[in-house]
Design an enzyme around this catalytic site. Structure first.
Site, PDB file in Angstrom:
ATOM      1  N   GLU A  93       0.818  -1.209   0.000  1.00  0.00           N
ATOM      2  CA  GLU A  93       0.000   0.000   0.000  1.00  0.00           C
ATOM      3  C   GLU A  93       0.852   1.258   0.000  1.00  0.00           C
ATOM      4  O   GLU A  93       1.946   1.277   0.565  1.00  0.00           O
ATOM      5  CB  GLU A  93      -0.886   0.027   1.246  1.00  0.00           C
ATOM      6  CG  GLU A  93      -1.759  -1.190   1.424  1.00  0.00           C
ATOM      7  CD  GLU A  93      -2.338  -1.288   2.823  1.00  0.00           C
ATOM      8  OE1 GLU A  93      -2.182  -0.321   3.601  1.00  0.00           O
ATOM      9  OE2 GLU A  93      -2.932  -2.327   3.146  1.00  0.00           O
ATOM     10  N   CYS A 106       2.926   8.335   1.565  1.00  0.00           N
ATOM     11  CA  CYS A 106       3.478   7.371   2.511  1.00  0.00           C
ATOM     12  C   CYS A 106       3.774   6.086   1.733  1.00  0.00           C
ATOM     13  O   CYS A 106       2.876   5.477   1.161  1.00  0.00           O
ATOM     14  CB  CYS A 106       2.466   7.117   3.621  1.00  0.00           C
ATOM     15  SG  CYS A 106       3.084   6.078   4.952  1.00  0.00           S
ATOM     16  N   CYS A 113       6.157  -7.488   7.374  1.00  0.00           N
ATOM     17  CA  CYS A 113       7.193  -6.912   8.239  1.00  0.00           C
ATOM     18  C   CYS A 113       7.639  -7.955   9.250  1.00  0.00           C
ATOM     19  O   CYS A 113       6.831  -8.750   9.737  1.00  0.00           O
ATOM     20  CB  CYS A 113       6.641  -5.682   8.960  1.00  0.00           C
ATOM     21  SG  CYS A 113       7.880  -4.786   9.939  1.00  0.00           S
ATOM     22  N   CYS A 117       5.138  -5.613  15.648  1.00  0.00           N
ATOM     23  CA  CYS A 117       4.646  -4.710  16.684  1.00  0.00           C
ATOM     24  C   CYS A 117       3.181  -5.029  16.973  1.00  0.00           C
ATOM     25  O   CYS A 117       2.397  -5.290  16.057  1.00  0.00           O
ATOM     26  CB  CYS A 117       4.792  -3.261  16.244  1.00  0.00           C
ATOM     27  SG  CYS A 117       6.508  -2.736  16.010  1.00  0.00           S
ATOM     28  N   CYS A 120       0.333  -3.100  15.029  1.00  0.00           N
ATOM     29  CA  CYS A 120       0.499  -2.889  13.594  1.00  0.00           C
ATOM     30  C   CYS A 120      -0.084  -4.034  12.777  1.00  0.00           C
ATOM     31  O   CYS A 120       0.296  -5.196  12.956  1.00  0.00           O
ATOM     32  CB  CYS A 120       1.988  -2.728  13.257  1.00  0.00           C
ATOM     33  SG  CYS A 120       2.303  -2.478  11.501  1.00  0.00           S
ATOM     34  N   GLY A 158       6.253  -2.283   6.336  1.00  0.00           N
ATOM     35  CA  GLY A 158       7.634  -2.714   6.438  1.00  0.00           C
ATOM     36  C   GLY A 158       8.515  -1.750   7.219  1.00  0.00           C
ATOM     37  O   GLY A 158       8.121  -0.625   7.548  1.00  0.00           O
ATOM     38  N   SER A 190      11.120   6.654   8.306  1.00  0.00           N
ATOM     39  CA  SER A 190      10.652   6.244   9.630  1.00  0.00           C
ATOM     40  C   SER A 190      11.220   4.880   9.985  1.00  0.00           C
ATOM     41  O   SER A 190      11.285   3.985   9.143  1.00  0.00           O
ATOM     42  CB  SER A 190       9.124   6.186   9.646  1.00  0.00           C
ATOM     43  OG  SER A 190       8.645   5.726  10.894  1.00  0.00           O
ATOM     44  N   LEU A 212       8.683   5.363  18.905  1.00  0.00           N
ATOM     45  CA  LEU A 212       9.084   5.168  20.298  1.00  0.00           C
ATOM     46  C   LEU A 212       7.971   4.516  21.109  1.00  0.00           C
ATOM     47  O   LEU A 212       8.127   3.427  21.654  1.00  0.00           O
ATOM     48  CB  LEU A 212       9.470   6.522  20.905  1.00  0.00           C
ATOM     49  CG  LEU A 212      10.403   6.518  22.109  1.00  0.00           C
ATOM     50  CD1 LEU A 212      11.659   5.711  21.841  1.00  0.00           C
ATOM     51  CD2 LEU A 212      10.770   7.951  22.477  1.00  0.00           C
ATOM     52  N   HIS A 213       6.855   5.203  21.278  1.00  0.00           N
ATOM     53  CA  HIS A 213       5.602   4.667  21.838  1.00  0.00           C
ATOM     54  C   HIS A 213       5.599   4.387  23.341  1.00  0.00           C
ATOM     55  O   HIS A 213       4.533   4.151  23.900  1.00  0.00           O
ATOM     56  CB  HIS A 213       5.151   3.419  21.077  1.00  0.00           C
ATOM     57  CG  HIS A 213       5.122   3.607  19.595  1.00  0.00           C
ATOM     58  ND1 HIS A 213       4.570   4.724  19.001  1.00  0.00           N
ATOM     59  CD2 HIS A 213       5.586   2.833  18.578  1.00  0.00           C
ATOM     60  CE1 HIS A 213       4.700   4.631  17.681  1.00  0.00           C
ATOM     61  NE2 HIS A 213       5.309   3.512  17.402  1.00  0.00           N
ATOM     62  N   CYS A 330      -2.069   0.894   8.486  1.00  0.00           N
ATOM     63  CA  CYS A 330      -1.204   0.266   7.498  1.00  0.00           C
ATOM     64  C   CYS A 330      -1.445  -1.237   7.455  1.00  0.00           C
ATOM     65  O   CYS A 330      -1.510  -1.897   8.481  1.00  0.00           O
ATOM     66  CB  CYS A 330       0.267   0.522   7.840  1.00  0.00           C
ATOM     67  SG  CYS A 330       0.811   2.195   7.511  1.00  0.00           S
TER      68      CYS A 330
END
Length: 342
Positions: A93, A106, A113, A117, A120, A158, A190, A212-213, A330
């Site tokens: 995408e 984007c 990936c 995470c 995600c 990714g 990123s 970071l989160h 995403c």
């Protein structure tokens, strides 16, 4: 597949090798680059300043390799999510985000990936393949709104710095005089802090965004398994060694989850963690994905979090949510497409 190699996504040095193989003079590489990246042709036949016999030879062995999107969804806010096919049954995408003063794309760098995470959707797909420079650049060049683009962010499906070799070829083409000749200030990469970070910091002038989160290692690990291999502390120590006070900028992405990482205690810890780095923090509202118990924090808490960081001297903004009506997170559109095949 026709077995032909693709010219789109080749650097000038690689095009020089093609010219040599075709028996063309060295300057023909620059001619091909002009046709590919300035004029954006879709066929070798359009390269009319190359001798007809040589064009015929090139057509037997190569193709431009520009491929239009296979599908798209448009949001009521103008955001458009495009789906590109990158092999048999594989899709990635790209998201086009127009605003009053800019038009941002984007871009994806991998099919799926490895990072997994928790929040995600792309990570839920697992990892299938790195995208080639052709497949990455095609998302930009074959975008219907290509001429309107002002900014590019490698923030799609990714981990870009897990595919650093192909990424760097695309960054070269985007910024080199023979290519798009864009300023690096128009491009942001990123990362969650992968192994290619030092090379990126050493060799690129593009902006950096770090996911970071959480300011707490154990909590970040619960969200992002990569914390074990590439702890945020080590990533930040590396970043401190580089100058982010002039041309290049570093920002930190922080998805805000309800009752998990949205307290003022978290804001204070984050300010302490980033106090030696000239940076900004982007707070991002979580877009729910299937089978994940995380929830989005409410706007009031996000505003308090933002104000706390600003009071501590850390520039902080809340990123506007876009495209929520078109599988905003995403990986959701490509996942749906893959399920149609099954």
């Amino acid at each position: 597949m026709n077995g032909k190699k693709r010219l789109l996504g080749m650097t000038l040095d690689e095009l020089k090798e093609v010219a040599s193989e075709a028996g063309l003079p060295g300057y023909a590489a620059k001619q091909m680059a002009d046709w590919l990246y300035k004029k954006k042709v879709v066929s070798i036949a359009e390269m009319t300043n190359i001798a007809a016999a040589k064009r015929s030879w090139l057509e037997n062995h190569y193709e431009v390799g520009a491929m239009a999107p296979s599908d798209f969804m448009k949001s009521v806010d103008g955001t458009i999510k495009y789906l590109f096919q990158v092999g048999e049954g594989r899709f990635v995408e790209s998201v086009y985000i127009p605003t009053e003063d800019r038009a941002t794309l984007c871009v994806s760098s991998q099919v799926g990936c490895k990072m997994n995470c928790l929040f995600c959707m792309t990570g839920k797909q697992g990892f299938t393949a790195d995208l080639t420079s052709n497949q990455i650049l095609n998302q930009i060049q074959s975008l219907p709104e290509n001429e309107q683009l002002t900014n590019i962010v490698f923030m799609g499906m990714g981990e870009p710095l897990d595919n650093v070799g192909e990424l760097f070829k695309v960054l070269e083409i985007l910024t080199a005089p023979y290519g798009y000749a864009w300023s690096p200030k128009r491009i942001t990469v990123s990362t969650i802090g992968a192994k290619g970070l030092k090379r990126f910091l050493d060799e690129s002038d593009c902006h950096l965004a770090v996911s970071l989160h959480s300011p707490y290692s154990a909590e970040r690990l619960s969200l992002m398994p990569v914390e074990k291999a590439f702890p945020a502390h080590d990533v930040l120590e590396l970043i401190k060694q580089y100058d982010f006070t002039h041309q290049r900028r570093v920002s930190f992405e922080y998805i805000v989850f309800k009752d998990l990482n949205d307290s003022l205690k978290h804001a204070e810890a984050l300010a302490c963690l980033l106090k030696e780095i000239p940076c900004r923090v982007n707070l991002i509202r979580f877009h729910a994905i299937p089978d994940v118990p995380l929830e989005s924090s409410d706007m009031g808490k996000m505003e308090l979090f933002r104000d706390m960081l600003n009071s501590k001297g850390i520039i902080c903004t809340i990123r506007a949510s876009r495209g929520e009506d078109i599988f905003a997170a995403c990986g959701m559109l490509s996942t749906a497409k893959n399920k149609q095949k099954d």
